[in-house]
Design an enzyme around this catalytic site. Structure first.
Site, PDB file in Angstrom:
ATOM      1  N   ASP A 144      -3.303  -3.022  -2.424  1.00  0.00           N
ATOM      2  CA  ASP A 144      -4.360  -2.016  -2.437  1.00  0.00           C
ATOM      3  C   ASP A 144      -4.253  -1.186  -3.722  1.00  0.00           C
ATOM      4  O   ASP A 144      -3.192  -1.113  -4.344  1.00  0.00           O
ATOM      5  CB  ASP A 144      -4.223  -1.088  -1.215  1.00  0.00           C
ATOM      6  CG  ASP A 144      -5.442  -0.175  -1.058  1.00  0.00           C
ATOM      7  OD1 ASP A 144      -5.299   0.895  -0.456  1.00  0.00           O
ATOM      8  OD2 ASP A 144      -6.531  -0.532  -1.559  1.00  0.00           O
ATOM      9  N   ASN A 145      -5.346  -0.563  -4.124  1.00  0.00           N
ATOM     10  CA  ASN A 145      -5.360   0.461  -5.181  1.00  0.00           C
ATOM     11  C   ASN A 145      -4.986  -0.019  -6.565  1.00  0.00           C
ATOM     12  O   ASN A 145      -4.398   0.740  -7.348  1.00  0.00           O
ATOM     13  CB  ASN A 145      -4.415   1.620  -4.814  1.00  0.00           C
ATOM     14  CG  ASN A 145      -4.646   2.136  -3.433  1.00  0.00           C
ATOM     15  OD1 ASN A 145      -3.770   2.048  -2.574  1.00  0.00           O
ATOM     16  ND2 ASN A 145      -5.827   2.661  -3.176  1.00  0.00           N
ATOM     17  N   GLU A 192     -11.460   4.169  -0.824  1.00  0.00           N
ATOM     18  CA  GLU A 192     -11.866   4.448   0.548  1.00  0.00           C
ATOM     19  C   GLU A 192     -12.738   5.701   0.641  1.00  0.00           C
ATOM     20  O   GLU A 192     -12.440   6.740   0.088  1.00  0.00           O
ATOM     21  CB  GLU A 192     -10.635   4.597   1.461  1.00  0.00           C
ATOM     22  CG  GLU A 192      -9.542   5.488   0.950  1.00  0.00           C
ATOM     23  CD  GLU A 192      -8.478   4.745   0.173  1.00  0.00           C
ATOM     24  OE1 GLU A 192      -8.794   3.716  -0.443  1.00  0.00           O
ATOM     25  OE2 GLU A 192      -7.324   5.186   0.156  1.00  0.00           O
ATOM     26  N   ASP A 213       0.831  -1.202   0.000  1.00  0.00           N
ATOM     27  CA  ASP A 213       0.000   0.000   0.000  1.00  0.00           C
ATOM     28  C   ASP A 213       0.864   1.250   0.000  1.00  0.00           C
ATOM     29  O   ASP A 213       0.464   2.289   0.513  1.00  0.00           O
ATOM     30  CB  ASP A 213      -0.930  -0.025   1.226  1.00  0.00           C
ATOM     31  CG  ASP A 213      -2.058   1.005   1.103  1.00  0.00           C
ATOM     32  OD1 ASP A 213      -2.632   1.366   2.168  1.00  0.00           O
ATOM     33  OD2 ASP A 213      -2.351   1.448  -0.028  1.00  0.00           O
TER      34      ASP A 213
END
Ligand SMILES: Cc1ncnc2c1ncn2[C@@H]1O[C@H](/C=C/CNC(=O)c2cc(-c3ccc(F)cc3)cc(O)c2O)C[C@H]1O
Ligand SMILES: [Mg+2]
Length: 221
Positions: free
Chosen positions: A169-170, A199, A141
């Site tokens: 993530d992402n 988020e 992350d």
């Protein structure tokens, strides 16, 4: 000088969360980010997916790349079995200072080792400095164009074993296209996308879970 967003987030935690209660710290950060100031924590929706992967893997050794304010650090640490260890790397000293206090407020400091520095410099020191032989789970992350080089580095150093899980993530927003192409095309990984949202927003984002089936995989003739 004006306080930083992480410092204002920490102040909110100290005002609204109960010491030693990780869930109340997590909830306070989510409230702050949803109703006061957005911040790039993995958040509650993707956080639930992170939780389920941690529980499924029940790791003994976890590496987190990019601590930021310690939100995902807490989500992972609160689910670890006694004796399991989480090492989290953060190169911005100001972020690390906030994260240490967030993790301590939650009462999780005994499960977490926060190391200041760049992942590229620290990953090669995992064995000698931290006595880690390999990681059962890695949560990526940090800067998105570091995902692939750091994954290659962990492979080359033998820090991933058969069944090690990478959770990134992402992968959609901001995106990690080179990393995604690699884990999805390499015979070395069984990769799966968990669709979710960025988020605290309705923008699409998601987590990519990639299982390392072992160094032998993909090298067979
Ligand atoms: C190489 C390295 N080593 C150690 N720590 C490292 C590192 N690279 C960054 N870090 C640390 O991780 C943190 C950085 C994380 C990078 N994360 C992001 O850039 C990020 C950005 C967004 C986002 C999405 C849409 C928007 F419109 C705006 C932002 C959402 C996220 O969930 C993110 O993780 C803090 C930094 O000091
Ligand atoms: Mg993120």
């Amino acid at each position: 000088t004006r306080s930083s967003r992480p410092q204002r987030m920490l102040a909110h935690v100290k005002r609204h969360a109960a010491r030693g209660d990780p869930q109340s710290v997590i909830d306070a950060i989510d409230y702050f980010c949803r109703h006061k100031e957005w911040a790039m924590n993995v958040g509650d929706e993707k956080g639930t997916i992170l939780d389920s992967v941690v529980c499924e893997v029940s790791p003994g050794a976890v590496l987190e790349l990019g601590t930021y304010c310690g939100y995902s650090t807490m989500r992972i640490a609160r689910l670890l079995a006694p004796g399991a260890r989480l090492i989290t790397l953060e190169f911005n000293p100001a972020n690390a200072a906030v994260a240490r206090q967030v993790i301590a407020w939650a009462g999780l400091e005994h499960k977490v080792q926060l190391v200041e520095g760049s992942s590229g410099d620290l990953i090669p020191q995992m064995r000698e400095k931290f006595g880690i032989d390999s990681f059962d789970l890695v949560f990526l992350d940090h800067w998105k164009d570091w995902y692939l080089p750091d994954t290659r580095l962990m492979e080359e150093l033998g820090l991933l074993h058969k069944g090690s899980v990478l959770l990134a993530d992402n992968v959609i927003c901001p995106g990690a296209p080179e990393y995604l192409a690699y884990v999805r095309s390499s015979p070395r990984y069984d990769s799966r996308y968990f669709k979710s949202h960025l988020e605290y927003t309705y923008v699409e984002d998601g987590l990519e879970k990639s299982v390392f089936p072992g160094a032998s995989a993909g090298s067979r003739p």
